[in-house]
Design a protein around this motif. Structure first.
Motif, PDB file in Angstrom:
ATOM      1  N   ILE A   1      -4.599  -7.519   1.910  1.00  0.00           N
ATOM      2  CA  ILE A   1      -4.999  -7.364   3.314  1.00  0.00           C
ATOM      3  C   ILE A   1      -4.054  -8.255   4.123  1.00  0.00           C
ATOM      4  O   ILE A   1      -3.979  -9.466   3.879  1.00  0.00           O
ATOM      5  CB  ILE A   1      -6.459  -7.811   3.558  1.00  0.00           C
ATOM      6  N   ASN A   2      -3.336  -7.653   5.047  1.00  0.00           N
ATOM      7  CA  ASN A   2      -2.384  -8.420   5.846  1.00  0.00           C
ATOM      8  C   ASN A   2      -3.084  -8.989   7.091  1.00  0.00           C
ATOM      9  O   ASN A   2      -2.859  -8.561   8.216  1.00  0.00           O
ATOM     10  CB  ASN A   2      -1.177  -7.549   6.194  1.00  0.00           C
ATOM     11  N   SER A   3      -3.935  -9.938   6.833  1.00  0.00           N
ATOM     12  CA  SER A   3      -4.724 -10.687   7.825  1.00  0.00           C
ATOM     13  C   SER A   3      -5.437  -9.782   8.826  1.00  0.00           C
ATOM     14  O   SER A   3      -6.002  -8.768   8.424  1.00  0.00           O
ATOM     15  CB  SER A   3      -3.896 -11.778   8.491  1.00  0.00           C
ATOM     16  N   HIS A   4      -5.403 -10.109  10.103  1.00  0.00           N
ATOM     17  CA  HIS A   4      -6.255  -9.411  11.068  1.00  0.00           C
ATOM     18  C   HIS A   4      -5.859  -7.930  11.209  1.00  0.00           C
ATOM     19  O   HIS A   4      -4.727  -7.545  10.912  1.00  0.00           O
ATOM     20  CB  HIS A   4      -6.184 -10.098  12.434  1.00  0.00           C
ATOM     21  N   THR A   5      -6.828  -7.133  11.665  1.00  0.00           N
ATOM     22  CA  THR A   5      -6.569  -5.724  11.954  1.00  0.00           C
ATOM     23  C   THR A   5      -6.827  -5.514  13.437  1.00  0.00           C
ATOM     24  O   THR A   5      -7.980  -5.574  13.877  1.00  0.00           O
ATOM     25  CB  THR A   5      -7.496  -4.824  11.107  1.00  0.00           C
ATOM     26  N   HIS A   6      -5.757  -5.353  14.191  1.00  0.00           N
ATOM     27  CA  HIS A   6      -5.876  -5.229  15.661  1.00  0.00           C
ATOM     28  C   HIS A   6      -6.767  -6.336  16.233  1.00  0.00           C
ATOM     29  O   HIS A   6      -7.653  -6.082  17.053  1.00  0.00           O
ATOM     30  CB  HIS A   6      -6.414  -3.835  16.048  1.00  0.00           C
TER      31      HIS A   6
ATOM     32  N   ALA B   1       3.236  -6.088  -3.154  1.00  0.00           N
ATOM     33  CA  ALA B   1       2.309  -5.560  -2.142  1.00  0.00           C
ATOM     34  C   ALA B   1       3.101  -5.092  -0.936  1.00  0.00           C
ATOM     35  O   ALA B   1       4.209  -5.578  -0.682  1.00  0.00           O
ATOM     36  CB  ALA B   1       1.311  -6.634  -1.722  1.00  0.00           C
ATOM     37  N   VAL B   2       2.499  -4.194  -0.167  1.00  0.00           N
ATOM     38  CA  VAL B   2       3.148  -3.763   1.066  1.00  0.00           C
ATOM     39  C   VAL B   2       3.310  -4.968   1.994  1.00  0.00           C
ATOM     40  O   VAL B   2       2.446  -5.836   2.079  1.00  0.00           O
ATOM     41  CB  VAL B   2       2.349  -2.638   1.758  1.00  0.00           C
ATOM     42  N   THR B   3       4.433  -5.025   2.672  1.00  0.00           N
ATOM     43  CA  THR B   3       4.722  -6.160   3.551  1.00  0.00           C
ATOM     44  C   THR B   3       3.745  -6.210   4.730  1.00  0.00           C
ATOM     45  O   THR B   3       3.219  -5.183   5.161  1.00  0.00           O
ATOM     46  CB  THR B   3       6.167  -6.062   4.072  1.00  0.00           C
ATOM     47  N   GLY B   4       3.527  -7.414   5.269  1.00  0.00           N
ATOM     48  CA  GLY B   4       2.764  -7.541   6.505  1.00  0.00           C
ATOM     49  C   GLY B   4       3.535  -6.919   7.649  1.00  0.00           C
ATOM     50  O   GLY B   4       4.758  -7.040   7.662  1.00  0.00           O
TER      51      GLY B   4
END
Ligand code: MN
Length: 351
Positions: A155-160, A87-90
């Motif tokens: 999903i790399n946790s929160h978005t903004h 997966a794409v990195t955080g």
């Protein structure tokens, strides 16, 4: 320690399920963000280190992140890893503005799909998306799964600073549930409002801050009632479930107390009543970064042997001796095979 080999000589294949990459275009976008005066402090701590530190560790991670070919395969061979689920990195696209995030999610998926097509016996991909645009994210997940062969969503946790417990993000859950793919809820740096005292102590990153923030995110999703709306949705948590299995008793007690006293408008009764019921029925857990048998056994006992999977966390944490430590766990052979191989094959539809 016996020599590590791929091919299943030890009675199982080793499928590593939380492995990271970053296309050079994403690295360049991160560089531009790091140059800004108002750069997010957690992001600056994380990617400022991996992109700009001259330390050997940072430079090795930086190089390996961008490789989806010879070096990655050689590293897998040297560690006895048969397959990586990548997966794409955080923080992935989630630090970008909406339009850049949308375009980047498509580029990431195209690039990862090409690598998986080149090495179908070694690589499996997870779809990226840009939650900044929930409608596009749902469409991109559909494209990545149906057309590009991705077997999960990251999903790399929160978005903004915003969380998937907000119904505005639920088109993402709807798409994942309809396509029957899990969402891997992976850490990124805690948002600005949370990270300050962690940064000061050097505890913002993978050592602790990531786990706290991502565990919190998973709990918000549970207590929001999202799983009552999307009952088949499955979420994967790394790092031994970000410690949530260990919290279950207190979570159940205090959630019940909070609901009964009507203390918070957010906290409504849940169909399955207990937080732990959702952790047992809507979550998978990987041991990324935790080569520790007691923690793995506890999660297997409490969440279920069919819901605990192997992960390495390449390239951030990938010492070969950790593979040997896990090979040597005193689990029944069939349970070890579930952990390393068959749970991943079922969850990611590999077999
Ligand atoms: Mn990771």
């Amino acid at each position: 320690m016996p020599e590590l080999q791929t091919g299943g000589h030890q009675g199982y294949l080793r499928i590593a399920t939380e492995e990271a990459f970053a296309p050079p275009e994403l690295i360049r976008a991160y560089e531009r963000i790091l140059d800004r005066d108002d750069v997010d402090p957690g992001f600056e701590s994380l990617m400022g280190f991996y992109l700009r530190s001259k330390s050997e560790r940072a430079q090795a991670v930086f190089r390996r992140l961008q490789d989806l070919g010879a070096e990655r395969l050689a590293d897998m061979d040297a560690r006895g890893i048969d397959r990586q689920v990548i997966a794409v990195t955080g923080p992935g696209t989630q630090i970008l503005d909406r339009d850049s995030g949308v375009a980047m999610s498509e580029l990431i998926n195209d690039r990862l799909a090409e690598a998986c097509q080149r090495h179908p016996d070694r690589f499996t991909g997870m779809a990226a998306c840009a939650p900044q645009d929930p409608a596009h994210a749902a469409k991109e997940i559909e494209r990545a799964v149906s057309k590009l062969g991705m077997r999960a969503v990251v999903i790399n946790s929160h978005t903004h600073g915003e969380y998937l417990s907000d119904p505005k993000f639920w088109p993402i859950f709807e798409a994942a549930e309809a396509l029957d793919v899990a969402i891997y809820l992976h850490p990124q740096t805690p948002p600005r409002d949370m990270v300050g005292p962690m940064l000061e102590a050097g505890l913002d990153g993978a050592i602790f801050g990531f786990g706290v923030e991502t565990g919190f995110h998973a709990l918000r999703i549970i207590t929001s009632g999202a799983f009552d709306r999307f009952p088949k949705l499955q979420i994967v948590l790394g790092h031994m479930g970000e410690a949530l299995p260990y919290w279950m008793y207190r979570l159940d007690y205090m959630h019940n107390a909070g609901v009964r006293s009507n203390r918070y408008p957010f906290m409504k009764p849940l169909k399955k009543e207990k937080v732990s019921n959702y952790l047992r029925e809507n979550f998978y857990i990987t041991n990324s970064g935790v080569a520790w048998e007691p923690a793995i056994r506890f999660a297997q006992e409490q969440i279920g042997v069919d819901r605990v999977l192997y992960a390495m966390d390449y390239p951030y944490q990938c010492p070969p001796e950790e593979v040997g430590i896990l090979d040597a766990m005193s689990l029944p052979p069939q349970v070890k095979k579930m952990f390393f191989q068959t749970n991943a094959e079922r969850l990611f539809k590999l077999a």
